[in-house]
Scaffold this active site. Structure first.
Site, PDB file in Angstrom:
ATOM      1  N   ARG A 151       0.822  -1.210   0.000  1.00 55.47           N
ATOM      2  CA  ARG A 151       0.000   0.000   0.000  1.00 55.47           C
ATOM      3  C   ARG A 151       0.856   1.261   0.000  1.00 55.47           C
ATOM      4  O   ARG A 151       2.036   1.239   0.378  1.00 55.47           O
ATOM      5  CB  ARG A 151      -0.941   0.030   1.203  1.00 55.47           C
ATOM      6  N   HIS A 163       0.594   8.234  10.917  1.00 56.00           N
ATOM      7  CA  HIS A 163       0.677   8.058  12.376  1.00 56.00           C
ATOM      8  C   HIS A 163      -0.597   8.513  13.089  1.00 56.00           C
ATOM      9  O   HIS A 163      -0.550   9.125  14.158  1.00 56.00           O
ATOM     10  CB  HIS A 163       1.891   8.815  12.940  1.00 56.00           C
ATOM     11  N   SER A 177       5.402  -4.230   3.164  1.00 50.69           N
ATOM     12  CA  SER A 177       5.650  -5.620   2.778  1.00 50.69           C
ATOM     13  C   SER A 177       5.422  -6.569   3.948  1.00 50.69           C
ATOM     14  O   SER A 177       4.914  -7.687   3.765  1.00 50.69           O
ATOM     15  CB  SER A 177       7.076  -5.775   2.242  1.00 50.69           C
ATOM     16  N   ASP A 221      -2.511  -0.754   7.443  1.00 48.07           N
ATOM     17  CA  ASP A 221      -1.844  -1.579   6.435  1.00 48.07           C
ATOM     18  C   ASP A 221      -2.646  -2.835   6.125  1.00 48.07           C
ATOM     19  O   ASP A 221      -2.806  -3.230   4.970  1.00 48.07           O
ATOM     20  CB  ASP A 221      -0.448  -1.969   6.919  1.00 48.07           C
TER      21      ASP A 221
END
Length: 330
Positions: free
Chosen positions: A19, A26, A120, A165
């Site tokens: 992504r 944050h 990843s 994520d």
């Protein structure tokens, strides 16, 4: 390569994309919305059952990564290695369903650059969780619930992220960004302005979140900021774990949250003793709040100012996208 390694073809292939977060840095672990896009680059896992029903074997198509195997009933994350993210995804699903799959042979491949800020590691957790769910034949899991499971599961590796994520990996939509809200996870597709093109470039500087404590230190600072402001406002700070629920509880806008940050937090760093004094809490409770942080001093003001400002910027970005202006001034 799978057949060369294990002697047979895989039974299943699963993929999880990486992504890019367009805006909302944050803030997910503070409960605020974020606006990422899924990308074409992904992590793929090929898998099949082994013939022992007792062994989990994890390998990588890149032979520079070491193989790993363990008893299927004794899967633990005891160190941070590449395969730890596979184990984390496996554990998240197995514990959620309260069942164990048969022995598995897995091979990982992928095109998401490592340590490049494209998530990843989370994609690997998500792909592993999806593969585990396939072999457990669980049909009750949704994309949203699986994303939440994976966000919690990644904490086995030591990263106390907020869930962005994992959510975009499962909930990404082709040609759209996603406005992701939390508690619980839910998404709204957002069309990007026709006049805008985003270029994703790799600066070749590596950053591995699990390799240090900076990320977890930020999380701890934000948790403490929410509790200190809650205490200053006369609220039960034990019930306020993030800045976004604090804002909602007080019916604030992000701008009003920022005003309360500036009113109730000082710009200097805080010490543990100072925060414990404000909250009137014990060292054990304080340690529970900060989790995996190694902070000795705490930057509550800086973190909270960023979060309140970024929450406003996410809302403004979404407004611009909805208007789809023909000419955007940068």
């Amino acid at each position: 390569k799978f057949k060369q390694k294990f002697g047979e073809e895989p039974s299943f292939l699963v993929r999880a994309p990486g992504r890019v977060n367009l805006i909302g840095e944050h803030v997910d672990y503070c409960g605020f919305p974020v606006l990422p896009i899924a990308i074409q680059q992904d992590v793929v896992i090929a898998g099949r059952t082994d013939h022992t029903d007792r062994v989990l074997t994890v390998s990588n198509s890149d032979e520079s990564f070491q193989d790993y195997s363990c008893n299927i009933r004794n899967v633990q994350v005891t160190e941070v290695k590449w395969y730890s993210y596979v184990l984390a995804g496996y554990l998240g699903i197995a514990q959620r369903i309260n069942s164990l799959p048969p022995g598995l042979q897995l091979m990982v491949d992928g095109t998401v650059p490592r340590s490049a800020g494209l998530s990843s590691s989370s994609a690997l957790v998500c792909a592993s969780a999806l593969m585990t769910a396939v072999f457990l034949k669980d049909k009750t899991l949704t994309r949203e619930s699986t994303a939440e499971i994976c966000a919690k599961a990644e904490r086995y590796v030591g990263t106390e992220g907020g869930g962005m994520d994992q959510a975009i990996s499962f909930l990404g939509v082709k040609g759209k960004a996603q406005l992701i809200n939390f508690n619980p996870v839910r998404c709204e597709p957002v069309s990007l302005p026709d006049s805008v093109t985003f270029v994703v470039a790799n600066c070749m500087v590596n950053k591995w979140k699990a390799d240090g404590t900076d990320f977890n230190n930020r999380v701890a600072d934000c948790r403490l900021a929410a509790r200190v402001i809650a205490a200053k406002l006369g609220l039960d700070w034990n019930q306020i774990k993030q800045l976004q629920p604090l804002m909602v509880a007080q019916n604030m806008t992000p701008k009003e949250l920022l005003e309360n940050v500036e009113k109730h937090l000082h710009p200097d760093v805080y010490t543990k003793d100072e925060i414990m004094g404000i909250l009137g809490t014990s060292e054990s409770t304080f340690a529970t709040i900060i989790g995996k942080s190694s902070n000795e001093v705490f930057r509550l003001y800086d973190r909270a100012v960023h979060v309140a400002g970024e929450a406003s910027r996410v809302a403004e970005f979404r407004r611009i996208c909805d208007e789809n202006p023909s000419d955007i001034q940068v």
